[in-house]
Scaffold this active site. Structure first.
Site, PDB file in Angstrom:
ATOM      1  CD  GLU A 113      -5.470   4.637  -0.748  1.00  0.00           C
ATOM      2  OE1 GLU A 113      -5.760   5.106   0.148  1.00  0.00           O
ATOM      3  OE2 GLU A 113      -6.961   3.775  -1.670  1.00  0.00           O
TER       4      GLU A 113
ATOM      5  CE1 TYR B 216      -3.358   2.963   1.077  1.00  0.00           C
ATOM      6  CE2 TYR B 216      -1.823   3.265   1.909  1.00  0.00           C
ATOM      7  CZ  TYR B 216      -3.120   3.437   2.116  1.00  0.00           C
ATOM      8  OH  TYR B 216      -3.685   4.917   1.475  1.00  0.00           O
TER       9      TYR B 216
END
Ligand code: GDP
Ligand code: MN
Length: 380
Positions: free
Chosen positions: A189, A101
């Site tokens: 993101e 992530y």
């Protein structure tokens, strides 16, 4: 403004962040054609603005163009978390070895951008933050210095990215920062950023949110907004340049200025009432804008009284009064109005309202009390 995965990935590609090859399809035939072009297994990804598409059935891995066509036919008719699927991103399937992530956002407490990274990618990052907070690393970015090599390298070490991939990781995070910065994003993101079987880093998913207040600097995005997830009244408010937020109460508020709108909500609460919305018509609003604001308020079935609080400066009270009169001529309603009108052209404004049988209150306190009483009377 939330961007779709395919839009975020276009931005990534423009900033030299590696993404899988792929294209957008809106029919099963297109999906088949793209799958043929790509060759080999492909992934069909529903372009809907909801989180956790994978778990909700919005991501399908298929082996052949025919299968891509059949699966696309199914998913294009479905709803993912109640949003109809109209477009699919068809991408070459990636051989995943590890899912990482990375995300960039504003740390409001520190007042700076932070880069967040975790070796536990692919899944819901909020869940990781809750159950394994030690698995999340963060670093603040100084706006004058940008994201430095050593900062990204420290993160790479912390989340145990294999050393041969450090350089690629640093470049991707810096390019992501570039994209975030240059588009005035509030979120950028990549989840997951994948280490492939061939030991490359590639952005498998992408999510960006652009700051609505900075959108005037990026006019190319203005007509790319997907409004299918927005309530109608918010779309309507945006069209007229009104700041509108729906709340739970029953007293509709129409106010000029954000600070005054907040104060109005506070006073309503202080008098024991509940505001139905926040609505700032801004400075110098025209009667058309006032009318649009009133229509939005009156369309809310929970509204039982309308409180209008205008402190005229650049905004002219007569203009506001005309807007109110116009609306009441158009819409038949038995909802009581309480109006407080002071400042520029207040006498003219009051006369217009008096002619429409709308008395005005002297003070805000008085107005709020009356509004709360009237709302109560309508609720036996
Ligand atoms: P999200 O659920 O909306 O976040 O959608 P993602 O694009 O992140 O996909 C969810 C998950 O699907 C990923 O974490 C992967 O595990 C899986 N996935 C997506 N694309 C591929 C792919 O090309 N190959 C494989 N094997 N899995 C994929
Ligand atoms: Mn994802």
């Amino acid at each position: 403004m939330r961007l779709h995965e395919y839009q975020s990935k276009e931005i990534f590609a423009n900033h030299r962040i590696p993404i899988p090859r792929g294209r957008l399809a809106s029919t099963p035939e297109e999906a088949k054609l793209i799958a043929e072009e790509l060759g080999g297994p492909v992934v069909l990804k529903a372009q809907v603005l909801v989180g956790g598409r994978g778990k909700a059935g919005g991501i399908r891995l298929v082996k052949s163009p025919d299968e891509a066509e059949a699966e696309a036919a199914k998913i294009l008719g479905e709803r993912i978390k109640d949003i109809p699927v109209r477009r699919l991103l068809i991408e070459e399937a990636v051989n995943i070895q590890q899912e990482i992530y990375i995300g960039m956002t504003v740390d409001r407490e520190k007042g700076e951008t932070i880069l967040i990274a975790s070796a536990e990618g692919g899944v819901d990052i909020e869940e990781v933050a809750r159950t394994m907070p030690e698995k999340i690393s963060r670093v603040g970015v100084n706006p004058l210095m940008g994201l430095r090599d050593y900062q990204a390298r420290n993160l790479a070490t912390e989340i145990e990215i294999p050393r041969p991939l450090w350089r690629a990781f640093i470049t991707i995070t810096q390019n992501l920062y570039q994209a975030y910065q240059s588009l005035d994003a509030t979120l950028a993101e990549i989840n997951p950023l994948v280490i492939t079987g061939a030991k490359r880093l590639i952005a498998l998913d992408g999510k960006m949110i652009l700051d609505d207040n900075a959108l005037f600097r990026h006019p190319e995005f203005v007509d790319k907004r997907d409004t299918s997830i927005e309530p109608l009244e918010e779309q309507e408010a945006r069209k007229f340049g009104l700041a509108y937020i729906k709340l739970e109460g029953n007293i509709g508020c129409l106010v000029n200025g954000a600070g005054l709108a907040m104060a109005t909500m506070d006073i309503i609460k202080h008098q024991g009432g509940e505001p139905a919305n926040f609505l700032d018509i801004g400075g110098g609003a025209s009667s058309e804008k006032v009318a649009a604001a009133l229509r939005i308020i009156l369309a809310d079935p929970h509204v039982e009284t309308v409180l209008i609080n205008i402190f005229g400066g650049i905004t002219r009270c007569d203009e506001v009064a005309n807007g109110i009169r116009q609306t009441l001529a158009e819409i038949e309603t038995d909802i009581p109005f309480v109006v407080r009108l002071v400042g520029t052209n207040e006498h003219e404004g009051r006369e217009i309202l008096a002619s429409a049988n709308l008395p005005t209150a002297e003070t805000l306190e008085d107005a709020a009390r009356k509004a709360v009483e009237k709302a109560r009377e309508r609720r036996p």
